[in-house]
Design a protein around this motif. Sequence first.
Motif, PDB file in Angstrom:
ATOM      1  N   MET B 488      28.900  18.376  84.630  1.00  0.00           N
ATOM      2  CA  MET B 488      28.786  17.346  83.595  1.00  0.00           C
ATOM      3  C   MET B 488      29.023  17.941  82.213  1.00  0.00           C
ATOM      4  SD  MET B 488      24.703  16.705  83.171  1.00  0.00           S
ATOM      5  CE  MET B 488      24.853  15.726  81.703  1.00  0.00           C
ATOM      6  N   GLU B 489      29.180  17.043  81.319  1.00  0.00           N
ATOM      7  CA  GLU B 489      29.255  17.491  79.945  1.00  0.00           C
ATOM      8  C   GLU B 489      27.974  17.096  79.243  1.00  0.00           C
ATOM      9  OE1 GLU B 489      32.855  16.003  78.127  1.00  0.00           O
ATOM     10  OE2 GLU B 489      34.035  16.915  79.747  1.00  0.00           O
ATOM     11  N   GLY B 490      27.598  17.828  78.213  1.00  0.00           N
ATOM     12  CA  GLY B 490      26.356  17.550  77.502  1.00  0.00           C
ATOM     13  C   GLY B 490      25.191  18.258  78.159  1.00  0.00           C
ATOM     14  N   GLU B 491      24.030  18.050  77.637  1.00  0.00           N
ATOM     15  CA  GLU B 491      22.854  18.766  78.111  1.00  0.00           C
ATOM     16  C   GLU B 491      22.289  18.116  79.375  1.00  0.00           C
ATOM     17  OE1 GLU B 491      18.974  20.698  75.924  1.00  0.00           O
ATOM     18  OE2 GLU B 491      19.191  18.542  76.048  1.00  0.00           O
ATOM     19  N   GLY B 492      22.046  18.975  80.315  1.00  0.00           N
ATOM     20  CA  GLY B 492      21.463  18.458  81.563  1.00  0.00           C
ATOM     21  C   GLY B 492      19.944  18.498  81.521  1.00  0.00           C
ATOM     22  N   LYS B 493      19.349  17.616  82.266  1.00  0.00           N
ATOM     23  CA  LYS B 493      17.887  17.596  82.323  1.00  0.00           C
ATOM     24  C   LYS B 493      17.459  17.596  83.781  1.00  0.00           C
ATOM     25  CE  LYS B 493      16.853  15.149  78.061  1.00  0.00           C
ATOM     26  NZ  LYS B 493      16.755  13.774  77.519  1.00  0.00           N
ATOM     27  N   GLY B 515      25.611  12.227  89.603  1.00  0.00           N
ATOM     28  CA  GLY B 515      25.165  11.348  90.708  1.00  0.00           C
ATOM     29  C   GLY B 515      26.094  11.418  91.888  1.00  0.00           C
ATOM     30  N   MET B 516      25.745  10.654  92.923  1.00  0.00           N
ATOM     31  CA  MET B 516      26.656  10.640  94.083  1.00  0.00           C
ATOM     32  C   MET B 516      26.683   9.249  94.738  1.00  0.00           C
ATOM     33  SD  MET B 516      24.482  13.213  96.468  1.00  0.00           S
ATOM     34  CE  MET B 516      22.789  13.523  96.167  1.00  0.00           C
ATOM     35  N   THR B 517      27.660   9.105  95.590  1.00  0.00           N
ATOM     36  CA  THR B 517      27.787   7.812  96.282  1.00  0.00           C
ATOM     37  C   THR B 517      26.779   7.766  97.434  1.00  0.00           C
ATOM     38  OG1 THR B 517      29.409   8.745  97.769  1.00  0.00           O
ATOM     39  CG2 THR B 517      30.263   7.683  95.792  1.00  0.00           C
ATOM     40  N   LYS B 518      26.637   6.584  97.936  1.00  0.00           N
ATOM     41  CA  LYS B 518      25.700   6.407  99.060  1.00  0.00           C
ATOM     42  C   LYS B 518      26.121   7.246 100.238  1.00  0.00           C
ATOM     43  CE  LYS B 518      22.592   2.722  99.199  1.00  0.00           C
ATOM     44  NZ  LYS B 518      22.576   1.365  98.690  1.00  0.00           N
ATOM     45  N   GLU B 519      27.422   7.256 100.502  1.00  0.00           N
ATOM     46  CA  GLU B 519      27.937   7.999 101.652  1.00  0.00           C
ATOM     47  C   GLU B 519      27.597   9.478 101.494  1.00  0.00           C
ATOM     48  OE1 GLU B 519      30.459   5.924  99.898  1.00  0.00           O
ATOM     49  OE2 GLU B 519      29.399   4.409 101.088  1.00  0.00           O
ATOM     50  N   GLN B 520      27.767   9.945 100.274  1.00  0.00           N
ATOM     51  CA  GLN B 520      27.473  11.357 100.007  1.00  0.00           C
ATOM     52  C   GLN B 520      26.018  11.664 100.276  1.00  0.00           C
ATOM     53  OE1 GLN B 520      29.231  11.458  95.999  1.00  0.00           O
ATOM     54  NE2 GLN B 520      30.173  13.417  96.555  1.00  0.00           N
ATOM     55  N   ILE B 556      16.966  10.264  99.251  1.00  0.00           N
ATOM     56  CA  ILE B 556      17.771  10.477  98.044  1.00  0.00           C
ATOM     57  C   ILE B 556      18.031   9.157  97.350  1.00  0.00           C
ATOM     58  CG2 ILE B 556      20.020  11.244  97.154  1.00  0.00           C
ATOM     59  CD1 ILE B 556      20.123  13.103  99.631  1.00  0.00           C
ATOM     60  N   LYS B 557      17.821   9.157  96.052  1.00  0.00           N
ATOM     61  CA  LYS B 557      18.134   7.983  95.256  1.00  0.00           C
ATOM     62  C   LYS B 557      19.135   8.437  94.196  1.00  0.00           C
ATOM     63  CE  LYS B 557      15.657   5.017  92.308  1.00  0.00           C
ATOM     64  NZ  LYS B 557      14.337   4.923  91.667  1.00  0.00           N
ATOM     65  N   SER B 558      20.295   7.841  94.254  1.00  0.00           N
ATOM     66  CA  SER B 558      21.312   8.361  93.335  1.00  0.00           C
ATOM     67  C   SER B 558      22.185   7.254  92.799  1.00  0.00           C
ATOM     68  CB  SER B 558      22.177   9.377  94.091  1.00  0.00           C
ATOM     69  OG  SER B 558      23.176   9.869  93.228  1.00  0.00           O
ATOM     70  N   GLU B 559      22.627   7.444  91.550  1.00  0.00           N
ATOM     71  CA  GLU B 559      23.523   6.469  90.948  1.00  0.00           C
ATOM     72  C   GLU B 559      24.639   7.249  90.253  1.00  0.00           C
ATOM     73  OE1 GLU B 559      22.716   2.716  88.138  1.00  0.00           O
ATOM     74  OE2 GLU B 559      20.924   3.513  89.148  1.00  0.00           O
ATOM     75  N   LEU B 560      25.851   6.836  90.450  1.00  0.00           N
ATOM     76  CA  LEU B 560      26.960   7.587  89.865  1.00  0.00           C
ATOM     77  C   LEU B 560      26.873   7.580  88.336  1.00  0.00           C
ATOM     78  CD1 LEU B 560      30.091   6.652  92.043  1.00  0.00           C
ATOM     79  CD2 LEU B 560      29.083   8.927  91.707  1.00  0.00           C
ATOM     80  N   ASP B 561      27.124   8.766  87.730  1.00  0.00           N
ATOM     81  CA  ASP B 561      27.103   8.960  86.278  1.00  0.00           C
ATOM     82  C   ASP B 561      25.730   8.820  85.645  1.00  0.00           C
ATOM     83  OD1 ASP B 561      29.810   9.464  86.266  1.00  0.00           O
ATOM     84  OD2 ASP B 561      30.328   7.327  86.016  1.00  0.00           O
ATOM     85  N   LYS B 562      24.712   8.547  86.442  1.00  0.00           N
ATOM     86  CA  LYS B 562      23.382   8.425  85.850  1.00  0.00           C
ATOM     87  C   LYS B 562      22.487   9.564  86.284  1.00  0.00           C
ATOM     88  CE  LYS B 562      23.185   4.142  83.843  1.00  0.00           C
ATOM     89  NZ  LYS B 562      22.970   2.797  84.443  1.00  0.00           N
TER      90      LYS B 562
END
Lengths: 344, 585
Positions: B488-493, B515-520, B556-562
């Motif tokens: 990613m770009e910017g500061e990670g948390k 983030g990742m897709t559901k399949e991932q 796992i709970k994931s949302e792309l770009d979030k």
Amino acid sequence: MKMTHGHSKAGEKRMKNRITNLLCICLLILLSVLMLVACENKNSSDASGKIRVAVITKTTTSKFFMIVFSGAETAASEYNIILTCEGPDNENDYGKQNELISKAIEDKVDAIVISAIDKDNSTKILEKAQKKGIHIIVIDSGINSDIVEARIETDNYDAGRKMALALIKEENYEGRKIGIVNFNSDSENVLGRESGFKDTIEMDGRAEIVGRINVDSNVTKAKNGSLDFIDTYPEIDTIVTFNEWTTLGVGYAIEERDLQDEIKVIGFDNNVISVAMLESGEIDGLIVQNPYAMGYLGVEIAYQLIKENTLVETDIITDIMYITRDNLYEQASQEILFPLEEDK
Amino acid sequence: MKIKKHGRKRIRRHRVTISKYMVTIIIFFVILILVISSSVFMSLFRNSAYETATLNTEQIVSQAVGMVELYTDSMKKELEIMEKQIGDYETKEDISQYINLLAKTSSTISCIIIYDKEGEIRYVSSEDERIKTDIKLDLSFQPELFEKRNYEISIPHIENIFEYSYTWVTTLGVPTKILGEDVYLVMDMHIYPLLNYLDNISVGQHGYCFIINEKNEIVYHPQQELIYTGLKVEDLDLIGGMEQKTLREKNSIYAKEYLNNGEWQIVGVSFTEELINEQTKEAIKLLLINMLWCTVVSIIITFVFSRRISKPVRELSDAMRMFEKHADKYIPRDDTKLGIYEISVLSESFDHMVRKIQELVERVKMEEKTLRKAELRALQTQINPHFLYNTLDSIQWMCEQDKSKDAGEMVNALAKLFRISISKGNELISINNELEHAKNYLVIQSYRYQDRFTYKFTSKGNVEKYMCNKIMLQPIIENALLHGIDVMEGEGKIEIQVKEEANSILFSVSDNGIGMTKEQSVKILKHDMSDKFGIGIKNVNDRIKIYFGQEYGLSIKSELDKGTTIYIKIPKITLEQYENDTWAQ
């Protein structure tokens, strides 16, 4: 821990099974016992004392009622019944008869077999008896009430009719002058006989009833009354009379006036003297009832009513027979005229 | 390790226990046999009772015949003597005196009459009675009967020669000669002696005998009055038509026999109701009582015996059921010595089998455990060299840059990291240690990533006393760094949270990466990642699941770009429980 729990569950089930099995057995035993008890009950006859029956007749002196008693006694010994046979001396004495009924009620009899002197005056006391659970059976002569459970009697109207028909059948019937000697009575049967006779004669119309008198129901008074009657109506050639005593009275009157061939007499009931008069000609015909059967059936039906037998026949008409000099010694006449009982 | 429950449900209600089955069958047969045998017995009994009753009736009729003959013979004899005597007398007075005397002294004779051939009375024995003057029909004069000379007795009739006297008599007469004249010597006899004779002969309680003549008419009957007044009727056609000596009707038995005069017959009537049916009733009652007892006894016996048989079977079946439910905790019974051989053999075999199965289960368990441990170790070691190389590489780089302080810190962190990794070789460590481990890892990584990310640890609830799997967080943090922050770009948390829940401890590692897709996210947990980094997450999940059961592990709970949050759920296990091994699944 878990093991013991499982065990106790199985144990409970087992207990349940055992209880059901025990219940089944108990039921079986109960059923069989019931069956046995039912059998027992069917077989057991009443151990609680014998049945008591009172036979109360119009009088005890007439041959007719003596034979009634003898029939009643035969039935009583057959059915193992304690029997009392009573009646007033005088056939008009309904007061005495009511006393006898009261006595029977006091004695707590199971049934009263009665031949009522008066069709109205004994009703009250008999109703009282009936309320106390006493079965009322009428023989010979009934009462004006629906408490009566069974009747055994002669068809009195028919008896009167038969007397008339016996006359009508004769060759020289036409133009006969008929006199009626009846007795003072309010008893059902005597009234029935007379109207049966009168109706038939009047319907035929070829003979006429010239006159009638009422006499007291005893031989001497009947004889005197008949003598007066014959004197008053000398044209009379036929006399009809409706009971044992008046028959004898008329017979004696005929004998005294020596009118055996002139006057035809038809009487009612039989005894040794009236049969002798029939043989010797004072009397020409007798209507004979079946008192033995009345007595016997009266007690038998009382027994059946007490035992609550539903198949009781409650209205029985007993046979009558017309006896003349000609058929007097036929076997059938002998059998009904002369009771065997007193030979023993 | 769990034994799988079978899906089928037991339908116990339709099953019958051995004891019930046996009791039912045996009771059924007992009752069947009882019913059959008693009905056979009853029919035999009835038949023999019938035979006896018939024979009895016959015998009584024979007796009656004997008695009546005795009576008639004595009358006959009397008449014969009289006939002889009278022939010897020479005067009328003698004759008169003689017959008067005879009639008076005999209770059976009503009167003695001597008729001439025309029926005129010549002599008659009488006391006070007057003879009628004009007799139209003399019933005692029966010349046809007298002429037979066989001393036959007439049927009963009325004696009608006296005034006002009508007695039932029976007549016996014979032609004879007195004083040179042909006459009939006639005796009128009372009928009651004969009736009394008959009356005394009884068959059973209500049975009786009566006499009929050749025309099938009743001559004497013990209930003569009832017959005469029509209250009683005998079925004379039936009796007349009898071809044999006895006749069985529905309710009565008839027997008849000729008297020696050849014309009269004595008929005996007995009633089956009292002779047979009452006996039968008695017998039935007895039978019923016996049947009842037999049934009760057989029920009790079968009950007891069937229990003896079924008890061990039931115990065995209970034991089997028990075993089915809790195979591993089942304790074999040892009370199989008693009872029925086959069942005890069965029971022993079962116990043997149970022991074998339990041994096998135990062995499988052990083997599996060892296998798993080996596997885990292999997996743990899988991570180490890779990471070690990277870290050492970083340290070397630091040393080259003269950042000795930083390098020192990093070496310190690495040492701590390893210290925890190798701690006692146990699978579980305290949550504190694990968090320490994760922190050390992040310290190392933050040097490597040149502070491109920040991290934060939070904990809620009293989580320090519980245990968790060793090196559980590190692979997940590694995954967050590599796949979330690195690209990613910017500061990670990165935020690591520990939370105490009602029955479990919940860890969560969240990042704000790509983030990742559901399949991932599904793939990561399913091992399908060929990527070497993915192995770490799958490894953690497997270890938790193997160790604590299917309900624990990763989600796992994931949302792309979030960003991505990975949750780890483990049971609450304290150090004590772990050491005593009492935290069984």
